[in-house]
Design a protein around this motif. Structure first.
Motif, PDB file in Angstrom:
ATOM      1  N   ASP A  28       3.211  17.723  -5.189  1.00  0.00           N
ATOM      2  CA  ASP A  28       3.354  16.425  -4.542  1.00  0.00           C
ATOM      3  C   ASP A  28       4.116  16.592  -3.236  1.00  0.00           C
ATOM      4  OD1 ASP A  28       6.026  16.728  -5.303  1.00  0.00           O
ATOM      5  OD2 ASP A  28       6.003  15.071  -6.726  1.00  0.00           O
ATOM      6  N   HIS A  54      -9.666   6.316   2.831  1.00  0.00           N
ATOM      7  CA  HIS A  54      -8.266   6.734   2.960  1.00  0.00           C
ATOM      8  C   HIS A  54      -7.888   6.628   4.433  1.00  0.00           C
ATOM      9  CE1 HIS A  54      -7.948   8.971  -0.970  1.00  0.00           C
ATOM     10  NE2 HIS A  54      -9.253   8.888  -0.844  1.00  0.00           N
ATOM     11  N   GLY A 112       0.501  12.142  -0.444  1.00  0.00           N
ATOM     12  CA  GLY A 112       0.576  10.692  -0.517  1.00  0.00           C
ATOM     13  C   GLY A 112      -0.345  10.137  -1.585  1.00  0.00           C
ATOM     14  N   ASP A 115       0.945   9.159  -5.006  1.00  0.00           N
ATOM     15  CA  ASP A 115       1.568   7.849  -5.210  1.00  0.00           C
ATOM     16  C   ASP A 115       0.583   6.861  -5.828  1.00  0.00           C
ATOM     17  OD1 ASP A 115       3.915   8.843  -4.109  1.00  0.00           O
ATOM     18  OD2 ASP A 115       3.427   8.120  -2.093  1.00  0.00           O
ATOM     19  N   PHE A 116      -0.680   6.989  -5.462  1.00  0.00           N
ATOM     20  CA  PHE A 116      -1.741   6.162  -6.043  1.00  0.00           C
ATOM     21  C   PHE A 116      -1.880   6.448  -7.545  1.00  0.00           C
ATOM     22  CE2 PHE A 116      -6.374   6.620  -7.076  1.00  0.00           C
ATOM     23  CZ  PHE A 116      -6.621   5.285  -7.356  1.00  0.00           C
ATOM     24  N   ALA A 119       1.016   4.955  -9.329  1.00  0.00           N
ATOM     25  CA  ALA A 119       1.013   3.488  -9.332  1.00  0.00           C
ATOM     26  C   ALA A 119       0.034   2.906 -10.350  1.00  0.00           C
ATOM     27  CB  ALA A 119       0.681   2.960  -7.933  1.00  0.00           C
ATOM     28  N   ALA A 142      -3.583  -0.515  -6.947  1.00  0.00           N
ATOM     29  CA  ALA A 142      -2.789   0.666  -6.601  1.00  0.00           C
ATOM     30  C   ALA A 142      -3.317   1.335  -5.337  1.00  0.00           C
ATOM     31  CB  ALA A 142      -2.786   1.649  -7.770  1.00  0.00           C
ATOM     32  N   ALA A 145      -2.253  -0.649  -2.345  1.00  0.00           N
ATOM     33  CA  ALA A 145      -0.802  -0.574  -2.152  1.00  0.00           C
ATOM     34  C   ALA A 145      -0.361   0.776  -1.594  1.00  0.00           C
ATOM     35  CB  ALA A 145      -0.084  -0.854  -3.468  1.00  0.00           C
ATOM     36  N   THR A 146      -1.230   1.784  -1.670  1.00  0.00           N
ATOM     37  CA  THR A 146      -0.844   3.133  -1.243  1.00  0.00           C
ATOM     38  C   THR A 146      -1.693   3.657  -0.086  1.00  0.00           C
ATOM     39  OG1 THR A 146      -2.227   4.117  -2.982  1.00  0.00           O
ATOM     40  CG2 THR A 146       0.113   3.751  -3.503  1.00  0.00           C
TER      41      THR A 146
END
Length: 168
Positions: A28, A54, A112, A115-116, A119, A142, A145-146
């Motif tokens: 990550d 994305h 990044g 994070d999805f 979430a 999610a 939001a990401t």
């Protein structure tokens, strides 16, 4: 400065996902100084992603086992075990897995995308309630939001990418 990092097998963060699938975050942003994320996905047949874009990361998927149909922009490919697809940021893309089971390795640059996963999924290091499920609305919420933009529902294996998503 980024320091070398070793991700030991069996130490990944594991998340319950749609249809009984499991997402394992191997690398990550913390491990790579934000350079990339690496996720191993063990998924059930029929798993599909909504058509999305994305804004921040390029996505590379290695289909370790199984088969699937992948779209990026106006291109459509049938993938089998060992195939790799590159999905650049800002290009609408999606997939549907057509085998009974599949394993994927997803690499996102920069990091990044993990994070999805965090979430929408359920962290399996914590006891999961029996009635917990991740549904498509949770995935969409999610994603948005990401830093992803969901354009529409998953496509079927014989579908073409709708023109309206390409002109968006």
């Amino acid at each position: 400065m980024t320091l070398p990092y070793l991700a030991r097998a069996g130490t990944e963060q594991e998340f319950a996902w749609t249809g009984g699938s499991v997402q394992r975050i191997i690398l990550d942003a913390n491990a790579t100084d934000g350079r990339l994320a690496l996720i191993h996905q063990a998924v059930r047949g029929g798993a599909a992603s909504p058509v999305h874009v994305h804004a921040h990361e390029d996505e590379t998927i290695v289909l370790l086992s199984g088969t699937g149909t992948f779209w990026a922009g106006d291109q459509r490919w049938e993938l089998t075990s060992g195939d790799t697809v590159f999905l650049p940021r800002n290009v609408p893309h999606t997939y549907v897995l057509t085998s009974e089971e599949a394993e994927l390795l997803t690499i996102c640059n920069p990091a990044g995308f993990e994070d999805f996963i965090r979430a929408a999924g359920w962290n399996l290091s914590v006891a999961k309630p029996e009635d917990w499920v991740v549904d498509m609305q949770a995935v969409i919420d999610a994603a948005e939001a990401t830093g992803q933009r969901v354009l529409g529902p998953p496509l079927g294996p014989g579908d073409a990418m709708p023109r309206r998503y390409l002109d968006d």
